[in-house]
Design a protein around this motif. Structure first.
Motif, PDB file in Angstrom:
ATOM      1  N   PHE A 181       0.822  -1.211   0.000  1.00 15.27           N
ATOM      2  CA  PHE A 181       0.000   0.000   0.000  1.00 15.27           C
ATOM      3  C   PHE A 181       0.859   1.265   0.000  1.00 15.27           C
ATOM      4  N   THR A 187      -2.227   4.675  -4.228  1.00 13.97           N
ATOM      5  CA  THR A 187      -2.370   5.189  -2.866  1.00 13.97           C
ATOM      6  C   THR A 187      -2.274   6.711  -2.882  1.00 13.97           C
ATOM      7  N   ALA A 211      -4.485   0.666   5.592  1.00 17.29           N
ATOM      8  CA  ALA A 211      -3.883   0.221   4.338  1.00 17.29           C
ATOM      9  C   ALA A 211      -4.642  -0.951   3.745  1.00 17.29           C
TER      10      ALA A 211
END
Length: 328
Positions: A181, A187, A211
């Motif tokens: 992540f 992200t 995450a």
């Protein structure tokens, strides 16, 4: 596509391969990084073998189904390059193209630097070639730079601790989910890791507890990583980091050497590793004078061969065609 074990000099390596039945197929080695495995290259194994190449993606020393020596000194860059030399020979080949991502990129660059007779072209993903500097071992330099900039501490320095792997092994699923992540292009920028942590804050604690697994990674694929790292642990993978100062000591003979083979570099525009590996576009051509292309993929993060499989496949296939012409 198959998985099998290959015994080389002093090491048993697990490999994912395809195209092995093709007569006289040129060999391409795909070297993964941290925390990944040979399966990280599935899309490339499929695409490159369909184009007529014998493609092999090993689990590297310390990872997955490959042997895991306990001594950190057994993870020097000379060992890692030697593993690839032995693997090419065990596959019955006399030359190949080598491609590396993340930690696999320094191995690939050094394959071409040390054995240009065997590795006829090189592609690095995410991490540019970093020549040996004359000012001393790198961990002290990294710590000093981070301190001067008020950035805290780089995770590479944290990984030097003999017990650094223990925190990662406590919950492999959480560790892997957070790492994937924190370095992924999808992200939000504010939640990506820079690689630097405040004093007293662990790497995992510096990453959002919310995450999630990246959108390109299926649950089944993620489970393959969890199973492998739950079984094999993180000590071997962290030994790659613990050997960085040893690498500096061992490679004085390479000072100022350049990579002469055809080369390709690919990096994601939003790859957090660029915060500390440096923008290769600026100086890579100086160290790899036969650099064919240096490509920055817009919006991509660190796991570029999985995030942007089709783009990377196309770039690699174009490079393989060009490198073949240049090598003749």
């Amino acid at each position: 596509m198959r998985t099998r074990l290959i015994k080389t000099d002093g090491l048993v390596q697990q490999v994912l391969e395809a195209g092995y039945a093709l007569a006289n197929a040129p060999l391409v080695l795909l070297i993964h990084g941290f925390p990944e495995l040979g399966i990280s290259w599935r899309a490339q194994v499929e695409a490159l073998s369909a184009a007529g190449f014998h493609v092999v993606a090993p689990d590297m020393r310390g990872y997955g189904g490959t042997d895991k020596p306990r001594d950190a000194a057994a993870y020097s860059i000379l060992h890692l390059v030697g593993d690839m030399v032995d693997l090419v020979r065990a596959l019955g080949k006399t030359d190949c193209v080598v491609v590396g991502h993340d930690w696999g990129a320094p191995v690939a660059w050094h394959c071409a630097l040390l054995r240009p007779d065997l590795f006829t072209a090189v592609a690095g993903l995410s991490v540019p070639f970093q020549p040996r500097r004359t000012k001393g071992p790198p961990t002290a330099a990294m710590a000093a730079i981070a301190k001067r900039a008020g950035l805290g501490e780089l995770y590479i320095n944290r990984f030097q601790a003999a017990d650094a792997h223990a925190a990662l092994e406590a919950d492999p699923a959480t560790t892997l989910r957070k790492l994937f992540f924190a370095y992924d292009g999808a992200t939000p920028a504010a939640k990506r890791s820079t690689g630097f942590m405040p004093q007293g804050v662990s790497l995992l604690d510096s990453i959002d507890d919310g995450a999630t697994v990246p959108p390109w990674m299926s649950a089944a694929h993620f489970d393959e990583y969890v199973e492998a790292f739950a079984a094999g642990g993180f000590d071997g993978p962290l030994n790659w980091y613990r050997a960085v100062d040893l690498n500096w000591t061992l490679t004085g003979f390479l000072q100022d050497q350049r990579i002469r083979r055809p080369a390709l570099f690919i990096v994601g525009e939003d790859d957090p590793v660029r915060h500390y590996a440096g923008p290769a576009e600026a100086g890579l051509k100086d160290w790899a004078p036969n650099l064919v292309r240096s490509v920055v993929v817009p919006g991509a993060g660190h796991w570029i061969q999985q995030e942007r499989a089709e783009e990377v496949n196309g770039l690699l296939l174009d490079f393989l065609a060009t490198a073949g012409r240049l090598a003749r």
